[in-house]
Structure formats: structure tokens, C-alpha cells
Enzyme design. Sequence first.
Site, PDB file in Angstrom:
ATOM      1  CG  ASP A 137      -1.714   1.185   1.471  1.00  0.00           C
ATOM      2  OD1 ASP A 137      -2.271   1.698   0.484  1.00  0.00           O
ATOM      3  OD2 ASP A 137      -1.806   1.645   2.618  1.00  0.00           O
ATOM      4  CG  PHE A 138       1.535   5.823  -1.382  1.00  0.00           C
ATOM      5  CD1 PHE A 138       2.872   5.805  -1.742  1.00  0.00           C
ATOM      6  CD2 PHE A 138       0.959   7.047  -1.044  1.00  0.00           C
ATOM      7  CE1 PHE A 138       3.628   6.973  -1.763  1.00  0.00           C
ATOM      8  CE2 PHE A 138       1.693   8.225  -1.067  1.00  0.00           C
ATOM      9  CZ  PHE A 138       3.036   8.191  -1.427  1.00  0.00           C
ATOM     10  CG  ASP A 139      -1.877   7.743   1.254  1.00  0.00           C
ATOM     11  OD1 ASP A 139      -1.334   8.819   1.550  1.00  0.00           O
ATOM     12  OD2 ASP A 139      -2.341   7.499   0.129  1.00  0.00           O
ATOM     13  CG  ASP A 148      -2.248   1.750   6.560  1.00  0.00           C
ATOM     14  OD1 ASP A 148      -2.724   2.734   7.154  1.00  0.00           O
ATOM     15  OD2 ASP A 148      -2.290   1.636   5.319  1.00  0.00           O
TER      16      ASP A 148
END
Length: 263
Positions: A22-24, A198
Site C-alpha cells: 500500500d502507499f498511504d 495498514d
Amino acid sequence: MESIVGAMLAVLDETGAGIITDFDGTLSPIVADPEKATVHPVARRALLRLVETVSLVAIVSGRRASDVAGRLAVPGLVIVGNHGLEWLVGGHVEVAPEAEPWLGAVRAAAAEVQRLCPDVLVEDKALTVTIHLRRLRNVSRRRAVETVVRRVAGEYGLSIRQGREVLELRPPVPIDKGTAVDRLVTRYQLRAVVFAGDDVTDLDAMRLLVVRRASGQVHALLIGVWSSEAPPELKQLADLLVPGVDAFAAVLDELAHRLAELQ
């Protein structure tokens, strides 16, 4: 950290292995204004090295694919945006055909929510809409905004998902981070995957990999990047937890270093 890196190395030692993240909240710290999000510099440094040593390094994000690409600036990544509705591969964006008929409804819904809630940050991502709730400290105001968003979603026939201090409007098509990861595994013929995330939407990907792993189709290691805002189910699905973006960046950096030594 040594045990986590060791577990990742064991998975990535297999032929046809990939890293999907994932990124954020995983590569980038969560911030109130999504436009101000930046990739952790240590994570970016690690990614620049990992694309040289791992068969596939992919980012699966709720952001637009082009947005993620611009913030990372790491050549060689495969980037899946809008929770699987668009893919950026080799500089070309592929949009899921199922989502295209909903572009008008998504655009209209974004404008309607913004008109009715002018004090709220509404992020129009063309294929999806993210309504940011983090700045709404007044409980009554937050509930009022949530009511408006749900009503607008119903009016335009859109699906609604709750994430980390956000509500998201999406086309009602069976595409999410789980189907995106499934397609990555199939498209790149992966036999082993390290996945990290997350938030609630990352659980879709984890559930998919749990099923694939149980059937013997893929060797998967699931890493949860933990925070006080993480969904409780992340602890249940993840094989390993790391305490935040800083820690995960350090893990990736050590992993990149160890893999480079093995070349």
C-alpha cells in the site's frame, strides 16, 4: 527487525516472487491533507534498489495511479490505483472497463457532496471519491456529513466504503485491492508474495492471499503496518506487525541491502 527481514527473504527466495504494498500509512505517513503526503525517504531509497532485484514490485493504492507514480518517482514499479480500478504499467494507464460507465456518476456525486458540505475536503479521483473526515472534530458535524455522503451514494448508485478517517464512493463493481492483487499474482505468474498494508481496504488483499496460500497456489507473507487507527482485524490477518511507517521503511531498507548482497 531481523526476524521480519528473515521471513521476507525466505519468501522472496522463491522463483517468481514479488513485493506488493500500500502507499498511504505504509510507505507514506498519514497527513490531514492528502496533497501533502510524501513517501518516506528511506522507503523510496529501498524501492529504488528492490526494483532491481525482485521480479515484481507493485503499489496498490486508493490514490490515482498517476498520483502515486509522481510521489514515488521510482522507475520500474507497477502501480495499481483507485483500489484496482486503474493500472499504470510502462507509463500507460489502463482503466477497468466495468468502471468507465460510472465516470459521470462519480463526478456528479463528488460535486454534490462538496456543494452540500463546503467545509469538508472532497477528493475527486475520477473513478472514485474520497471524503476526508480527519478534520471534523465535532461529532455531530461528522455524523451529519456521513449522512449526506450515504444519501448521495444512494442517489447515484455508488458503493460506499469506510477507511482510515475517510468515506469512499466507488462504482458498484466487484473490484478492490483483493481482486487487484489476484490479478497481479496471475498476470506476473507469482509463486510468492510479500504484502504490506495498514487499513481496511488492505484487508481485502490479505484475505485473498490467505485463500491463495491455503490452497497452495502461492507462498504469502502478510505484514501489517500498525497504528492506533488500524482496524483490529489487521492483527488477526497479518503474519507480522511493524509499528508504523518509520519501522516499515527501515525493514524495506534492510531487505534491499540484504538482497543486494545476495546478487
